[in-house]
Design a protein around this motif. Structure first.
Motif, PDB file in Angstrom:
ATOM      1  N   GLY A  46      69.414  45.995  23.431  1.00  0.00           N
ATOM      2  CA  GLY A  46      70.433  45.029  23.849  1.00  0.00           C
ATOM      3  C   GLY A  46      71.378  45.636  24.872  1.00  0.00           C
ATOM      4  N   ASP A  47      71.959  44.754  25.694  1.00  0.00           N
ATOM      5  CA  ASP A  47      72.975  45.272  26.624  1.00  0.00           C
ATOM      6  C   ASP A  47      74.267  45.608  25.874  1.00  0.00           C
ATOM      7  N   SER A  48      74.280  45.360  24.567  1.00  0.00           N
ATOM      8  CA  SER A  48      75.376  45.846  23.719  1.00  0.00           C
ATOM      9  C   SER A  48      75.449  47.369  23.772  1.00  0.00           C
ATOM     10  N   LEU A  49      74.433  48.005  24.344  1.00  0.00           N
ATOM     11  CA  LEU A  49      74.473  49.461  24.537  1.00  0.00           C
ATOM     12  C   LEU A  49      75.683  49.835  25.392  1.00  0.00           C
ATOM     13  N   ILE A 115      61.167  40.264  27.369  1.00  0.00           N
ATOM     14  CA  ILE A 115      62.562  40.431  27.824  1.00  0.00           C
ATOM     15  C   ILE A 115      63.406  39.322  27.212  1.00  0.00           C
ATOM     16  N   LYS A 116      64.724  39.568  27.193  1.00  0.00           N
ATOM     17  CA  LYS A 116      65.673  38.526  26.758  1.00  0.00           C
ATOM     18  C   LYS A 116      66.677  38.309  27.883  1.00  0.00           C
ATOM     19  N   LEU A 117      67.049  37.069  28.096  1.00  0.00           N
ATOM     20  CA  LEU A 117      68.142  36.805  29.035  1.00  0.00           C
ATOM     21  C   LEU A 117      69.055  35.725  28.474  1.00  0.00           C
TER      22      LEU A 117
END
Ligand code: KIV
Length: 281
Positions: A46-49, A115-117
């Protein structure tokens, strides 16, 4: 699904199977390896990184190169669970062409399976084009963190009739565009339940109540790595912050008291061997 490789069709097939999908975030090799030994179905890089690994206030600073780096690390540890890479802010919003190119990099260079967007109806053309390129897409609607400034904070979405109508439409448009599953984030349980009933693809909830087809959490939240972060939707299944702090304090005490390293942690020459070495010179 323990020991069985999890595929995109296997996730889709879980809809109405009676067995909920379980998903967690992973950002590095060690965690991915550990999580992969459990029966977890899906690992999201996740871009929660941006918050969890990089210490930013939000996800907006995360770059495609960051997600690529973390996805490669996770893939080295995860051989069973489905690895999904998140498309970061501004890696797909600009054009359909940009979205397909960058989704392709996450598969080709990051070795993700999908992928997720974020975004609903307005992202349907991107989702369609990426799926046409042979790349499975997970959608994400409701409280989409990359739009934090538009929302004026991390606020539950879909609380008014009009907002909930829009989110339902977003979900339908993403399904029509070919998404294989949908993250429903930060919305009333009733709305998530209606969307889940309306769709043929599975929904995976975070802060969206119990009626979704699965649940996802940020691993560090589940493990209680940051006790100061305890929003309503998070359950701390462990208190790892305490465990880590206690272990480190014990190490410091034992170094100070010279209890560590003990003989069992030290390399010692066999009696007389030093003499032999010296004699040899
Ligand atoms: O980036 C992330 O971790 C996410 C999940 C929380 C859904 O998007």
């Amino acid at each position: 699904m323990k020991n069985q490789i999890v595929t995109v069709p296997a996730i889709t097939a879980r809809k109405n199977s009676g067995k909920k999908i379980t998903a967690l975030t992973a950002y590095d090799f060690s965690f991915a390896k550990l999580l992969d030994t459990t029966a977890i179905d899906l690992l999201l890089v996740g871009d929660s990184l941006g918050m969890v690994s990089q210490g930013h206030e939000n996800t907006l600073s995360v770059t495609l190169e960051d997600v690529l780096y973390h996805t490669r690390s996770v893939k080295r540890g995860a051989h069973r669970a489905l690895v999904v890479a998140d498309m970061p802010f501004m890696s797909y919003q600009i054009s359909v062409e940009q979205a397909v190119t960058n989704a392709g990099r996450l598969i080709q260079e990051g070795h993700a399976a999908a992928i997720k967007l974020e975004g609903g109806a307005r992202m349907a053309d991107r989702v369609h084009a990426i799926v046409q390129a042979g790349i499975p897409v997970m959608g994400h609607v409701g409280l989409t963190p990359q739009s934090v400034h538009q929302f004026g904070g991390y606020k539950v979405q879909g609380k008014t009739f009009l907002d909930s109508k829009q989110i339902k439409q977003d979900a339908k448009d993403l399904q029509k565009a070919g998404a294989f599953s949908l993250v429903l984030e930060g919305m009333p349980e009733e709305l998530a339940g209606e969307i889940t009933q309306d769709l043929e693809i599975p929904t995976i909830g975070i802060g969206a109540g119990s009626k979704c087809d699965g649940q996802i959490l940020v691993t560090h939240d589940l493990l209680g790595m940051n006790p100061d972060f305890a929003p309503k939707f998070v359950k701390h299944y462990a208190q790892l912050a305490d465990v880590i702090q206690n272990a480190v304090s014990e190490f410091i005490d034992e170094v100070h008291s010279e209890a560590f390293p003990g003989p069992e942690h030290s390399y010692n020459l066999k009696k007389g061997s030093l003499k032999q070495v010296n004699d040899g010179h």
